[in-house]
Design a protein around this motif. Sequence first.
Motif, PDB file in Angstrom:
ATOM      1  N   ASN A  42       0.866  -1.170   0.000  1.00 56.39           N
ATOM      2  CA  ASN A  42       0.000   0.000   0.000  1.00 56.39           C
ATOM      3  C   ASN A  42       0.908   1.227   0.000  1.00 56.39           C
ATOM      4  O   ASN A  42       1.451   1.610   1.025  1.00 56.39           O
ATOM      5  CB  ASN A  42      -0.892  -0.045   1.243  1.00 56.39           C
ATOM      6  CG  ASN A  42      -2.005   0.951   1.210  1.00 56.39           C
ATOM      7  OD1 ASN A  42      -2.003   1.871   0.415  1.00 56.39           O
ATOM      8  ND2 ASN A  42      -2.960   0.780   2.101  1.00 56.39           N
TER       9      ASN A  42
ATOM     10  N   SER B 193      -6.569  11.119  -3.767  1.00 60.24           N
ATOM     11  CA  SER B 193      -7.841  10.860  -3.093  1.00 60.24           C
ATOM     12  C   SER B 193      -8.496  12.159  -2.655  1.00 60.24           C
ATOM     13  O   SER B 193      -7.847  13.020  -2.067  1.00 60.24           O
ATOM     14  CB  SER B 193      -7.618   9.985  -1.857  1.00 60.24           C
ATOM     15  OG  SER B 193      -7.061   8.756  -2.225  1.00 60.24           O
TER      16      SER B 193
ATOM     17  N   ARG C 190      -9.452   4.312   2.751  1.00 57.89           N
ATOM     18  CA  ARG C 190      -9.864   3.833   1.422  1.00 57.89           C
ATOM     19  C   ARG C 190      -8.802   2.924   0.809  1.00 57.89           C
ATOM     20  O   ARG C 190      -9.108   1.923   0.190  1.00 57.89           O
ATOM     21  CB  ARG C 190     -10.184   5.008   0.501  1.00 57.89           C
ATOM     22  CG  ARG C 190     -11.556   5.610   0.777  1.00 57.89           C
ATOM     23  CD  ARG C 190     -12.020   6.492  -0.369  1.00 57.89           C
ATOM     24  NE  ARG C 190     -11.166   7.655  -0.571  1.00 57.89           N
ATOM     25  CZ  ARG C 190     -11.289   8.798   0.085  1.00 57.89           C
ATOM     26  NH1 ARG C 190     -12.236   8.960   0.975  1.00 57.89           N
ATOM     27  NH2 ARG C 190     -10.469   9.802  -0.166  1.00 57.89           N
ATOM     28  N   SER C 191      -7.542   3.288   1.005  1.00 59.42           N
ATOM     29  CA  SER C 191      -6.466   2.469   0.445  1.00 59.42           C
ATOM     30  C   SER C 191      -6.408   1.107   1.127  1.00 59.42           C
ATOM     31  O   SER C 191      -6.133   0.099   0.483  1.00 59.42           O
ATOM     32  CB  SER C 191      -5.119   3.179   0.543  1.00 59.42           C
ATOM     33  OG  SER C 191      -4.683   3.249   1.883  1.00 59.42           O
TER      34      SER C 191
ATOM     35  N   GLU D 203      -9.018  -0.466   2.440  1.00 58.73           N
ATOM     36  CA  GLU D 203     -10.165  -1.216   1.929  1.00 58.73           C
ATOM     37  C   GLU D 203      -9.840  -1.823   0.565  1.00 58.73           C
ATOM     38  O   GLU D 203     -10.135  -2.986   0.300  1.00 58.73           O
ATOM     39  CB  GLU D 203     -11.394  -0.311   1.822  1.00 58.73           C
ATOM     40  CG  GLU D 203     -11.978   0.098   3.157  1.00 58.73           C
ATOM     41  CD  GLU D 203     -13.018   1.215   3.052  1.00 58.73           C
ATOM     42  OE1 GLU D 203     -13.384   1.603   1.917  1.00 58.73           O
ATOM     43  OE2 GLU D 203     -13.449   1.698   4.112  1.00 58.73           O
ATOM     44  N   ALA D 204      -9.208  -1.029  -0.289  1.00 61.55           N
ATOM     45  CA  ALA D 204      -8.805  -1.527  -1.610  1.00 61.55           C
ATOM     46  C   ALA D 204      -7.774  -2.641  -1.465  1.00 61.55           C
ATOM     47  O   ALA D 204      -7.834  -3.649  -2.188  1.00 61.55           O
ATOM     48  CB  ALA D 204      -8.244  -0.383  -2.456  1.00 61.55           C
TER      49      ALA D 204
ATOM     50  N   GLU E 197      -9.424  -5.859  -0.632  1.00 59.55           N
ATOM     51  CA  GLU E 197     -10.076  -6.440  -1.814  1.00 59.55           C
ATOM     52  C   GLU E 197      -9.057  -7.146  -2.706  1.00 59.55           C
ATOM     53  O   GLU E 197      -9.330  -8.216  -3.246  1.00 59.55           O
ATOM     54  CB  GLU E 197     -10.812  -5.360  -2.600  1.00 59.55           C
ATOM     55  CG  GLU E 197     -12.032  -4.823  -1.881  1.00 59.55           C
ATOM     56  CD  GLU E 197     -12.668  -3.625  -2.582  1.00 59.55           C
ATOM     57  OE1 GLU E 197     -12.279  -3.319  -3.737  1.00 59.55           O
ATOM     58  OE2 GLU E 197     -13.549  -3.003  -1.963  1.00 59.55           O
ATOM     59  N   VAL E 198      -7.885  -6.560  -2.851  1.00 57.35           N
ATOM     60  CA  VAL E 198      -6.829  -7.173  -3.661  1.00 57.35           C
ATOM     61  C   VAL E 198      -6.383  -8.494  -3.033  1.00 57.35           C
ATOM     62  O   VAL E 198      -6.231  -9.506  -3.726  1.00 57.35           O
ATOM     63  CB  VAL E 198      -5.632  -6.203  -3.829  1.00 57.35           C
ATOM     64  CG1 VAL E 198      -4.433  -6.903  -4.431  1.00 57.35           C
ATOM     65  CG2 VAL E 198      -6.045  -5.009  -4.678  1.00 57.35           C
TER      66      VAL E 198
END
Length: 149
Positions: free
Chosen positions: A37, A45, A60-61, A63-64, A67-68
Amino acid sequence: MSSTILVAFDDSPQATAALRHALSTYDDAAIRVLYVNDPRQWAGSDGIDGIFSAEKAFERSQEAANEVIAAATEIAAEYDAEITTAIEVGTVAETIITDAEDHDVDHIVLGSHGRRGFRRFLLGSVAQRVVRRSPGSVTVIREGTPTAD
């Protein structure tokens, strides 16, 4: 004792090919999937009312990143393989090297976009920096490299 393979993963086609390569090639190894990250990517952002908020950008990063990592876990499930996952904050190449050193990694597998010329000069090459500084061997999966599925 089995070897430990580190796969740098960002859910790009190249990183997906690298993960699939590692899972199909090193079936007896412990596979560690790392997502880095990178704070330099948070600057774009938007915060509340268009004002940048480092805290919101980081949330937000993360959360992303989760997901990855979930995508990597799904790919591993296709191979009936268990993987260890990690999310680290830092610059990509340096964090990959540090993680490999900290976890006694025997081999690193990562994807490369295969940029050439001026674009490579401007953007640098994560793969090149990892290859030069890695504590062990490195396999670079280039864009369009077939994988053993």
